[in-house]
Design a protein around this motif. Sequence first.
Motif, PDB file in Angstrom:
ATOM      1  N   PRO A  86       0.822  -1.225   0.000  1.00 13.78           N
ATOM      2  CA  PRO A  86       0.000   0.000   0.000  1.00 13.78           C
ATOM      3  C   PRO A  86       0.845   1.260   0.000  1.00 13.78           C
ATOM      4  N   SER A  87       0.235   2.344  -0.437  1.00 14.19           N
ATOM      5  CA  SER A  87       0.917   3.636  -0.475  1.00 14.19           C
ATOM      6  C   SER A  87       1.115   4.174   0.938  1.00 14.19           C
ATOM      7  N   PRO A  88       2.268   4.791   1.213  1.00  8.85           N
ATOM      8  CA  PRO A  88       2.496   5.373   2.538  1.00  8.85           C
ATOM      9  C   PRO A  88       1.760   6.687   2.744  1.00  8.85           C
ATOM     10  N   ASP A  89       1.147   7.213   1.693  1.00 11.63           N
ATOM     11  CA  ASP A  89       0.501   8.522   1.762  1.00 11.63           C
ATOM     12  C   ASP A  89      -0.969   8.451   2.163  1.00 11.63           C
ATOM     13  N   ARG A  99       7.498  -5.664   1.495  1.00 14.56           N
ATOM     14  CA  ARG A  99       6.088  -5.529   1.855  1.00 14.56           C
ATOM     15  C   ARG A  99       5.917  -5.047   3.296  1.00 14.56           C
ATOM     16  N   LEU A 100       6.710  -5.584   4.222  1.00 17.09           N
ATOM     17  CA  LEU A 100       6.579  -5.206   5.622  1.00 17.09           C
ATOM     18  C   LEU A 100       6.998  -3.760   5.864  1.00 17.09           C
ATOM     19  N   VAL A 101       8.005  -3.290   5.148  1.00 20.68           N
ATOM     20  CA  VAL A 101       8.366  -1.872   5.243  1.00 20.68           C
ATOM     21  C   VAL A 101       7.158  -1.023   4.841  1.00 20.68           C
ATOM     22  N   GLY A 102       6.531  -1.401   3.724  1.00 21.56           N
ATOM     23  CA  GLY A 102       5.373  -0.657   3.244  1.00 21.56           C
ATOM     24  C   GLY A 102       4.189  -0.711   4.186  1.00 21.56           C
ATOM     25  N   GLU A 103       3.955  -1.884   4.803  1.00 23.23           N
ATOM     26  CA  GLU A 103       2.834  -2.017   5.731  1.00 23.23           C
ATOM     27  C   GLU A 103       3.024  -1.135   6.958  1.00 23.23           C
ATOM     28  N   LEU A 104       4.242  -1.039   7.444  1.00 25.76           N
ATOM     29  CA  LEU A 104       4.512  -0.208   8.617  1.00 25.76           C
ATOM     30  C   LEU A 104       4.216   1.258   8.322  1.00 25.76           C
ATOM     31  N   PHE A 105       4.682   1.753   7.192  1.00 24.28           N
ATOM     32  CA  PHE A 105       4.453   3.155   6.852  1.00 24.28           C
ATOM     33  C   PHE A 105       2.972   3.430   6.557  1.00 24.28           C
ATOM     34  N   ALA A 106       2.288   2.488   5.908  1.00 25.81           N
ATOM     35  CA  ALA A 106       0.901   2.711   5.514  1.00 25.81           C
ATOM     36  C   ALA A 106      -0.072   2.564   6.684  1.00 25.81           C
ATOM     37  N   SER A 107       0.315   1.814   7.720  1.00 31.20           N
ATOM     38  CA  SER A 107      -0.575   1.600   8.861  1.00 31.20           C
ATOM     39  C   SER A 107      -0.465   2.705   9.897  1.00 31.20           C
ATOM     40  N   LEU A 108       0.743   3.277  10.041  1.00 34.85           N
ATOM     41  CA  LEU A 108       1.008   4.211  11.136  1.00 34.85           C
ATOM     42  C   LEU A 108       1.614   5.509  10.600  1.00 34.85           C
ATOM     43  N   PRO A 109       0.827   6.546  10.463  1.00 36.66           N
ATOM     44  CA  PRO A 109       1.330   7.791   9.859  1.00 36.66           C
ATOM     45  C   PRO A 109       2.356   8.534  10.713  1.00 36.66           C
ATOM     46  N   THR A 110       2.449   8.237  12.007  1.00 35.92           N
ATOM     47  CA  THR A 110       3.449   8.929  12.841  1.00 35.92           C
ATOM     48  C   THR A 110       4.846   8.341  12.687  1.00 35.92           C
ATOM     49  N   ILE A 111       4.932   7.140  12.079  1.00 33.98           N
ATOM     50  CA  ILE A 111       6.231   6.471  11.928  1.00 33.98           C
ATOM     51  C   ILE A 111       7.049   7.162  10.848  1.00 33.98           C
ATOM     52  N   ALA A 112       8.276   7.534  11.199  1.00 35.33           N
ATOM     53  CA  ALA A 112       9.178   8.200  10.251  1.00 35.33           C
ATOM     54  C   ALA A 112      10.308   7.292   9.798  1.00 35.33           C
ATOM     55  N   ASN A 113      10.686   6.323  10.629  1.00 35.84           N
ATOM     56  CA  ASN A 113      11.795   5.423  10.297  1.00 35.84           C
ATOM     57  C   ASN A 113      11.434   3.988  10.678  1.00 35.84           C
ATOM     58  N   VAL A 114      11.762   3.046   9.802  1.00 41.02           N
ATOM     59  CA  VAL A 114      11.508   1.634  10.084  1.00 41.02           C
ATOM     60  C   VAL A 114      12.766   0.813   9.793  1.00 41.02           C
ATOM     61  N   GLU A 123      13.505   5.544   5.522  1.00 40.56           N
ATOM     62  CA  GLU A 123      12.950   6.790   6.026  1.00 40.56           C
ATOM     63  C   GLU A 123      11.710   7.123   5.186  1.00 40.56           C
ATOM     64  N   ARG A 124      10.685   7.677   5.798  1.00 36.67           N
ATOM     65  CA  ARG A 124       9.384   7.820   5.139  1.00 36.67           C
ATOM     66  C   ARG A 124       9.450   8.589   3.816  1.00 36.67           C
ATOM     67  N   SER A 125      10.115   9.719   3.782  1.00 38.97           N
ATOM     68  CA  SER A 125      10.129  10.521   2.556  1.00 38.97           C
ATOM     69  C   SER A 125      10.799   9.772   1.407  1.00 38.97           C
ATOM     70  N   GLN A 126      11.879   9.053   1.704  1.00 44.13           N
ATOM     71  CA  GLN A 126      12.555   8.266   0.667  1.00 44.13           C
ATOM     72  C   GLN A 126      11.651   7.144   0.195  1.00 44.13           C
ATOM     73  N   TRP A 127      10.956   6.500   1.146  1.00 36.80           N
ATOM     74  CA  TRP A 127      10.066   5.393   0.784  1.00 36.80           C
ATOM     75  C   TRP A 127       8.899   5.893  -0.068  1.00 36.80           C
TER      76      TRP A 127
END
Length: 379
Positions: free
Chosen positions: A139-142, A297-312, A335-339
């Motif tokens: 999923p999209s992180p946005d 996929r797991l990197v993407g799931e973390l960013f898409a599920s939790l908008p406060t997360i900046a680094n995974v 990092e979120r912006s790079q992802w």
Amino acid sequence: MRKAQPLPPPVVLRFSHTELFGEKVKWLPPYRLAPSFASADGQSIIYRRRSQVVLAGESGETHIGQATSFALGTGDTRVRIDAHGYARIVRPTRSSQAIDPVSNVVDGAADMEREGAMTVCSHLNEHVESLAFPHRWTPSPDQVVLPVAARAFTEPKPRPPRASISTDPRVKAAADPQELNDYLDVRADWLARRLVWDAAQRSIYELKEKAQSGNLDAMQEYLMKCLHDVLWPLPTIVSYEFDGQAEVKLEFVVPGLDAIPDREAAMASGNRVEIRRMSELSHIKLHNQHALGVVVRLVGELFASLPTIANVTVSALQSPANGKSQRYIASVQAERSQWSSLHSNGAVTADHAIRCLSQLGARCNLTALGAFMTVEPFA
């Protein structure tokens, strides 16, 4: 009496929270080419979200074998695969095609049978090949994802009984008392389920709001709901830990090579569908692509599920086997912006997960024969 097989050595995980995904998913016998869940349109749904598909069967799982009869073109002609794997034409009852009364062969039948057999091979292999692309549905992180529970109540409202019409116009039409009582009981049960469903919907949105606000307990619970929304085809152990509201670290145990189906459907002589064993190299390649795809996929799931997360940080752990100790085979920090930039230009969902990981500076090394080298995971 068969001797019990020894249990595999336990895996030592670094983080405090652990969850198992995919424990209820099975692959259909005899060759494990198709999973026990399928979408209504028959397409592969591996690693898609339950909210993205319509599952066949009320429980989301089915033990019915996959279809072996396929329509050809826009007409009524179909091709069926018999018990021996041969493709056979199934003609419509009222067919205008010319049929040889001696050989009972339809003009062009061989080509149609071959086309049908190839369709069956593609259909069976599609599910196995999808194991190489768990990142395809990242999923999209946005936009914050919602688990499947957040959807409309689909159970239809019970219909009231029909009123019986009397031949006497002076008598008002009325339903049978017993049928009316049964209807009221059914309606009461339906209403109770509807109220429970609505309450669950409200709780999902309330949990989402708490997670977005940075409540750590809510973030943990919401992440698990979002990950359980994914149709995992293989049992996968995930361990994770939050470092405040902006950082999360996660590692998972890569399913073993023996968990990956090692057969494939192929064309044989006589327009026959044959199930063959994959080459060892193809089997290992499928396993490795699966492992790297799950990292992405797991990197993407973390960013898409939790908008406060900046680094995974996500690491892949290989469990002990053949006397060897457990080891890490891939690790990445993002990092979120790079992802977000990578997802926008299609690098995240492209076929080759290794290219996306390379752009993130991931630690991952493969030999020329496709074997993973041990890496030091990110802390």
